[in-house]
Design a protein around this motif. Structure first.
Motif, short mmCIF file in Angstrom:
data_model
loop_
_atom_site.label_atom_id
_atom_site.label_comp_id
_atom_site.label_asym_id
_atom_site.label_seq_id
_atom_site.Cartn_x
_atom_site.Cartn_y
_atom_site.Cartn_z
N VAL A 81 0.89 -1.30 -0.03
CA VAL A 81 -0.07 -0.04 -0.10
C VAL A 81 0.87 1.17 -0.13
N ARG A 82 0.91 2.21 -0.90
CA ARG A 82 1.46 3.26 -1.21
C ARG A 82 0.50 4.55 -0.61
N LEU A 83 1.30 5.63 -0.07
CA LEU A 83 0.71 6.71 0.19
C LEU A 83 1.43 7.89 -0.55
N SER A 126 3.43 3.92 12.79
CA SER A 126 2.11 3.35 13.07
C SER A 126 1.02 3.90 12.49
N ARG A 127 0.97 5.31 11.81
CA ARG A 127 -0.03 6.02 11.46
C ARG A 127 -0.25 5.55 10.18
N VAL A 128 0.95 5.28 9.33
CA VAL A 128 1.28 4.81 7.75
C VAL A 128 0.42 3.47 8.02
N LYS A 129 0.83 2.63 8.93
CA LYS A 129 0.14 1.06 9.12
C LYS A 129 -1.38 1.24 9.20
N ALA A 130 -1.73 2.24 10.18
CA ALA A 130 -3.23 2.35 10.19
C ALA A 130 -3.83 2.88 9.13
N LEU A 131 -3.45 3.81 8.53
CA LEU A 131 -4.21 4.34 7.36
C LEU A 131 -4.02 2.97 6.20
N ALA A 132 -2.86 2.45 5.94
CA ALA A 132 -2.98 1.36 4.95
C ALA A 132 -3.97 0.25 5.45
N LYS A 133 -4.16 -0.27 6.53
CA LYS A 133 -5.25 -0.93 7.28
C LYS A 133 -6.47 -0.71 6.68
N GLU A 134 -6.73 0.69 7.00
CA GLU A 134 -8.30 0.94 6.95
C GLU A 134 -8.56 1.13 5.29
N PHE A 135 -7.38 1.66 4.54
CA PHE A 135 -7.68 1.73 3.28
C PHE A 135 -8.04 0.34 2.66
N LEU A 136 -7.39 -0.80 2.99
CA LEU A 136 -7.65 -2.28 2.65
C LEU A 136 -9.02 -2.74 2.84
N LYS A 137 -9.85 -2.14 3.87
CA LYS A 137 -10.79 -2.67 4.30
C LYS A 137 -12.14 -1.98 3.42
N LEU A 138 -11.89 -0.85 2.40
CA LEU A 138 -12.82 -0.18 1.89
C LEU A 138 -13.50 -1.31 0.86
N ASP A 139 -14.70 -0.83 0.40
CA ASP A 139 -15.51 -1.52 -0.51
C ASP A 139 -15.39 -0.62 -1.73
N TRP A 140 -15.00 -1.11 -2.82
CA TRP A 140 -14.77 -0.23 -4.01
C TRP A 140 -16.05 -0.46 -5.11
N ARG A 141 -16.92 -1.23 -4.69
CA ARG A 141 -18.17 -1.23 -5.64
C ARG A 141 -18.96 0.03 -5.60
#
Length: 141
Positions: A81-83, A126-141
């Protein structure tokens, strides 16, 4: 490639962001703005993002985050995951996480001072990891 564009703004002029907008993109094409259901899912993401202090004065949109995932092994699960923290068209700084063995845990974190406090440290990682984890949970439909 799809990405989430996050724009924080200080509309009240009090020196900190008070609004956050989320836009879902496919390539460079805007697919949709965040809806009410999206906003509930993005609540934790937004709180963490605001701690990065990457926001615009008034209603400007030059400063924003583009976050996206990559699957170089083509196995269907993102390994990276890239920011990209943008200041207008320029990328001001980058961060990334990587799941090296595809077990859902980020073993590798590359981060600079993403919270703009003058130090690149464990808090930034830890902020980068948290943002990445939350991003991966998103529903792209």
């Amino acid at each position: 490639m799809h990405f989430l564009k996050v724009i924080a703004q200080d509309r009240s002029g009090n020196g900190s962001a008070d609004t956050v907008a989320f836009q879902f993109f496919e390539g460079e094409q805007l697919q949709r703005e965040a809806t009410g259901a999206d906003r509930q899912q993005l609540k934790s993401f937004g709180k963490t993002y605001l701690k990065c202090a990457w926001y615009n004065a008034d209603e400007a949109e030059e400063r924003h985050l583009r976050i996206f995932s990559q699957n170089p092994s083509a196995d269907g699960t993102p390994e990276t995951v890239r920011l990209h923290f943008h200041d207008g068209p320029r990328i001001a700084y980058k961060a990334a996480v990587r799941d090296l063995d595809n077990d859902g845990v980020f073993e590798w974190v590359l981060s600079s001072d993403v919270d703009n406090d003058g130090r690149a440290n464990r808090t930034d990682r830890s902020r980068v990891k948290a943002l990445a984890k939350e991003f991966l949970k998103l529903d792209w439909r």
